[in-house]
Design a protein around this motif. Sequence first.
Motif, PDB file in Angstrom:
ATOM      1  N   LYS A 146       0.829  -1.214   0.000  1.00  0.00           N
ATOM      2  CA  LYS A 146       0.000   0.000   0.000  1.00  0.00           C
ATOM      3  C   LYS A 146       0.862   1.261   0.000  1.00  0.00           C
ATOM      4  N   LEU A 159      -4.744   2.270  -4.348  1.00  0.00           N
ATOM      5  CA  LEU A 159      -4.786   0.812  -4.415  1.00  0.00           C
ATOM      6  C   LEU A 159      -5.917   0.282  -3.542  1.00  0.00           C
ATOM      7  N   ILE A 160      -6.832  -0.446  -4.143  1.00  0.00           N
ATOM      8  CA  ILE A 160      -7.927  -1.096  -3.411  1.00  0.00           C
ATOM      9  C   ILE A 160      -7.484  -2.535  -3.129  1.00  0.00           C
ATOM     10  N   ASN A 203      -7.940  -6.370  -1.402  1.00  0.00           N
ATOM     11  CA  ASN A 203      -8.873  -7.395  -0.930  1.00  0.00           C
ATOM     12  C   ASN A 203      -8.076  -8.637  -0.542  1.00  0.00           C
ATOM     13  N   GLU A 253      -6.524  -2.395  -8.409  1.00  0.00           N
ATOM     14  CA  GLU A 253      -7.066  -3.323  -7.413  1.00  0.00           C
ATOM     15  C   GLU A 253      -6.086  -4.472  -7.202  1.00  0.00           C
ATOM     16  N   TYR A 294      -5.807  -8.296  -5.232  1.00  0.00           N
ATOM     17  CA  TYR A 294      -6.471  -9.385  -4.521  1.00  0.00           C
ATOM     18  C   TYR A 294      -5.419 -10.394  -4.086  1.00  0.00           C
ATOM     19  N   LYS A 310      -5.190  -5.753 -10.837  1.00  0.00           N
ATOM     20  CA  LYS A 310      -6.047  -5.345 -11.955  1.00  0.00           C
ATOM     21  C   LYS A 310      -6.016  -3.832 -12.138  1.00  0.00           C
ATOM     22  N   ASP A 311      -6.106  -3.414 -13.395  1.00  0.00           N
ATOM     23  CA  ASP A 311      -6.337  -2.001 -13.692  1.00  0.00           C
ATOM     24  C   ASP A 311      -7.284  -1.908 -14.871  1.00  0.00           C
ATOM     25  N   GLU A 364      -5.058  -7.608 -16.291  1.00  0.00           N
ATOM     26  CA  GLU A 364      -5.151  -8.389 -15.057  1.00  0.00           C
ATOM     27  C   GLU A 364      -3.934  -9.310 -14.978  1.00  0.00           C
TER      28      GLU A 364
END
Length: 370
Positions: free
Chosen positions: A255, A265-266, A268, A304, A306, A319-320, A363
């Motif tokens: 992060k 940045l999201i 998960n 994002e 994960y 992912k973008d 991705e």
Amino acid sequence: MGLNHSNITILKEIAELLNEETEMIPMLKGALLKFLSGTKFDTGWIFFIDSKGKSKLVAHENLPEALAKNGCQHLSRGGCWCVSRYRNNELMKASNIIECQRIESAMIDSDDDTGGITHHATVPLQSGQERFGILNVASQNTVRFTEEELELLESVAFQMGSAIKRIHLTNEQQEIALVQERNRLARDLHDSVNQLLFSVTLTSRAGIEMSDQPEIKETFKEIQELTQEALTEMRALIWQLRPKGLESGLMEAIKVYAEMLGLKLIVNVSGVIQLPSRIEETLFRIAQEGLNNIRRHAGVKIAELYVTVTQTDILLVIKDEGRGFVIDPKVRIPSVGIQSIKDRAHAIGGTADWVSEIGKGTELLIRLPY
């Protein structure tokens, strides 16, 4: 019961080979082959077993076809008495195995020749209190091995365990030296190039304020923007050399790095992230490279991430929704960044794949075993 002259000779030759080799797998294969060629044993194989009890076939020699076929699938899969005893700390010395599930399954499932191999002997590979795995050996049409043969097997296992420990220590020392060199280079870059770029940024800012001519102002502004870009690149390089934040946790470090690149940045996360240091650093380096690619090429400021952790694998997805790209199958290396990610994943037995389409983002999918 002592070792006879021929056994002492073979142990001496094995010791010399073990001392000369610096690579783990060639060392084990060479020592195993020399042991088999100098004794009555016909075949052998070595498992490394990690702290979780997961076994991995790392070396074998002279296997009969039934055991060797399909990438040694019968030796690589399923349970067996020797590995179970090892996991339960019950395998302390060289022992005869009454029945081996792996050999039995090979005999049942295969029409190929088992070479008369029905039973084997096993011995733990260890050095002091550290345990690394087991060495198994077998002979044609032999159900039980003599005390002298088991004593010789223990001597070889002791030599192998010491050599494995030596290579582990050498690798650790090399890793420490590498980290120290990275830190030194990072300090040098920070103290010299980084400060120089910062000074140019301040000078160009002053030039903008001091000049009344639009052309000169625009030139200084362009210099300031280019220098700021170079400064961000330099900070990213310093981070790659000396990652700060890993001590606060992998996700926190990723992060912070994204924030430094100016990306939102999201994150998960599924599963508990408690990973070995080598896996953790590999994930961090791959995430760095993936985020660098987004910043340089995607044309977006949001991404994002994960992370899914299972009992055997870690899945990392970045992912973008940026520009995307098309990889030409005729080109072996689409970019240095992509090849770097592939190399890092493959180095620890993982995989790296991409899904991308022009105008529809990218991705990145990483799967690492642990």
